[in-house]
Design an enzyme around this catalytic site. Structure first.
Site, PDB file in Angstrom:
ATOM      1  N   LYS A 194       0.873  -1.180   0.000  1.00 16.63           N
ATOM      2  CA  LYS A 194       0.000   0.000   0.000  1.00 16.63           C
ATOM      3  C   LYS A 194       0.910   1.230   0.000  1.00 16.63           C
ATOM      4  O   LYS A 194       0.828   2.108   0.871  1.00 16.63           O
ATOM      5  CB  LYS A 194      -0.930  -0.058   1.219  1.00 16.63           C
ATOM      6  CG  LYS A 194      -2.027   0.979   1.259  1.00 16.63           C
ATOM      7  CD  LYS A 194      -3.136   0.775   0.232  1.00 16.63           C
ATOM      8  CE  LYS A 194      -4.104   1.942   0.250  1.00 16.63           C
ATOM      9  NZ  LYS A 194      -5.103   1.881  -0.843  1.00 16.63           N
ATOM     10  N   ASP A 226      -5.487  -3.029  -2.446  1.00 17.54           N
ATOM     11  CA  ASP A 226      -6.916  -2.959  -2.781  1.00 17.54           C
ATOM     12  C   ASP A 226      -7.144  -3.434  -4.211  1.00 17.54           C
ATOM     13  O   ASP A 226      -8.066  -4.207  -4.501  1.00 17.54           O
ATOM     14  CB  ASP A 226      -7.486  -1.542  -2.544  1.00 17.54           C
ATOM     15  CG  ASP A 226      -6.632  -0.432  -3.133  1.00 17.54           C
ATOM     16  OD1 ASP A 226      -5.496  -0.689  -3.592  1.00 17.54           O
ATOM     17  OD2 ASP A 226      -7.106   0.722  -3.146  1.00 17.54           O
ATOM     18  N   ASP A 250      -2.573 -12.339   4.965  1.00 14.34           N
ATOM     19  CA  ASP A 250      -3.661 -13.034   5.662  1.00 14.34           C
ATOM     20  C   ASP A 250      -4.946 -12.896   4.856  1.00 14.34           C
ATOM     21  O   ASP A 250      -5.653 -13.871   4.595  1.00 14.34           O
ATOM     22  CB  ASP A 250      -3.835 -12.426   7.064  1.00 14.34           C
ATOM     23  CG  ASP A 250      -4.984 -13.068   7.830  1.00 14.34           C
ATOM     24  OD1 ASP A 250      -5.067 -14.311   7.836  1.00 14.34           O
ATOM     25  OD2 ASP A 250      -5.792 -12.326   8.420  1.00 14.34           O
ATOM     26  N   ASP A 254      -6.846 -15.819   1.961  1.00 14.94           N
ATOM     27  CA  ASP A 254      -8.218 -16.342   2.071  1.00 14.94           C
ATOM     28  C   ASP A 254      -8.972 -16.127   0.756  1.00 14.94           C
ATOM     29  O   ASP A 254      -9.706 -17.004   0.301  1.00 14.94           O
ATOM     30  CB  ASP A 254      -8.995 -15.645   3.210  1.00 14.94           C
ATOM     31  CG  ASP A 254      -8.867 -16.381   4.538  1.00 14.94           C
ATOM     32  OD1 ASP A 254      -7.852 -17.077   4.746  1.00 14.94           O
ATOM     33  OD2 ASP A 254      -9.790 -16.253   5.376  1.00 14.94           O
TER      34      ASP A 254
END
Ligand code: IPM
Ligand code: MG
Length: 361
Positions: A194, A226, A250, A254
């Site tokens: 980021k 993002d 993390d 997923d």
């Protein structure tokens, strides 16, 4: 003489004991086939450890892990322990294990199995052929940065604080693992950060860019987190290897896992500079189905395969398990998380038995 390995088993909580049991049975079959002698030792972690000893990671567990060749971990956590203070929660046990063993590199592969393409919530043409490796930094970043805690401000208001920090050396060592991993795959590395907002990400991007000079055969790109989340859902095939920090990894792992239809299929490897690695499914302890023989044991079994490949240097045995998993799916059996029309529903134990039957053929 048979090759001998000491394996620490950490069943943990929820569905953990059920899926570990299947993996141990599978490893025993593999041991016979490949002349490997596994010595299993079980130890406590997470909620199970809290109940037995008052702490999520007893010192004895860390010792047992340190004295073994590899650690097979299932999952930790459950409703029962959700209200404990954070340093006494099951999650603290897992973080302590990662830090205690120096496991800074977490490899999370997300590969679509053709047999499961209909289990994905995305269109088959979007996910077909997806094969991504997320390399997540695991012992730094906002999970471990200081200061951390809930403090009181001058006006007496509470203020929660965590710190996202990376040193150059922490970035370089995970960067090297990522470039090496990409080099053995399709030679493409996407670093996710980021850097448009965070200084810690600017340093991350600088260091990763510098490292690229040592890996001219790897094509490096950068992406904001993002956008990366969006691209993973929009066009996941553009990714080969992804490297990112602890928190972004993390979340993105997923998301990447779900492309494959079920998080119940995905293994992971956590590795340090040396010593025992920890191998665990990406999914959690699923307390809602614990003890009901409904869990999918395959991510745990595939974690055992990763253990054979990455810590024990037994690639043929790893291939054997992975092929067995494909074959058992090919035979049309499924656990509830990956069921699709026309397939036969099995519980956790029955899926283990079906796999062993395939392996013993
Ligand atoms: C994971 C889990 C853990 C994490 C939790 C259980 C502490 O979500 O391994 O991805 O956040 O790292
Ligand atoms: Mg997670």
């Amino acid at each position: 003489m048979a090759q001998q390995y000491r394996i620490t088993l950490l069943p943990g909580d929820g569905i953990g004991p059920e899926i570990i049991a299947v993996s141990v049975d599978v490893l025993k079959v593999v041991g016979k086939k490949f002349d490997i002698d596994f010595e299993f030792q079980e130890a406590l972690i997470g909620g199970a450890a809290i109940d037995a000893t008052g702490e999520p990671l007893p010192a004895a567990t860390l010792d047992t892990c340190r004295n073994s060749d590899a650690v097979l971990l299932a999952a930790i956590g459950g409703y029962k322990w959700d209200t404990l203070p954070s340093h006494l929660r099951p999650e603290a046990g897992l973080l302590g294990l990662r830090a205690g063993l120096g496991l800074f590199a977490n490899l999370r592969p997300a590969k679509i199995l053709p047999q499961l393409i209909d289990a994905s919530s995305l269109k088959p043409e979007v996910v077909e052929g997806v094969d991504i490796m997320v390399v997540r930094e695991l012992t730094g970043g906002i999970y471990f940065g200081k200061p951390k805690g809930i403090f009181e401000t001058e006006t007496g208001e509470k203020r929660g604080v965590n710190t996202m920090a990376y040193t150059e050396s922490e970035i370089d060592r995970i960067g090297k693992v990522a470039f090496e991993t990409a080099r053995k795959r399709r030679g493409k590395l996407c670093s996710v950060d980021k850097a448009n907002v965070l200084e810690v990400s600017q340093l991350w991007r600088d260091r990763i860019t510098k490292l690229a000079a040592e890996y001219p055969d790897v094509e490096l790109t950068h992406m904001y987190v993002d956008n990366a989340a969006m691209q993973l859902l929009r066009a996941p095939k553009q990714f080969d290897t992804i490297v990112t920090g602890n928190l972004f990894g993390d979340i993105l792992s997923d998301a990447a896992a779900m492309l494959t239809g079920s998080i119940g299929m995905l293994p992971s490897a956590s590795l340090g500079a040396s010593g025992a690695g920890v191998f665990e499914p990406v999914h959690g302890s699923a307390p809602d189905i614990a003890g009901q023989d409904k869990a999918n044991p395959l991510a745990q079994v595939l974690s055992a395969a990763m253990m054979l490949r990455y810590s024990l240097n037994q690639p043929a045995a790893a291939d054997f398990i992975e092929q067995g998993v494909l074959q058992v799916l090919e035979s049309g059996v499924r656990t509830g998380d990956i069921i699709s029309p026309g397939m036969k529903l099995l519980g956790c134990q029955a899926m283990g038995k079906a796999l062993i039957q395939v392996l013993e053929q």
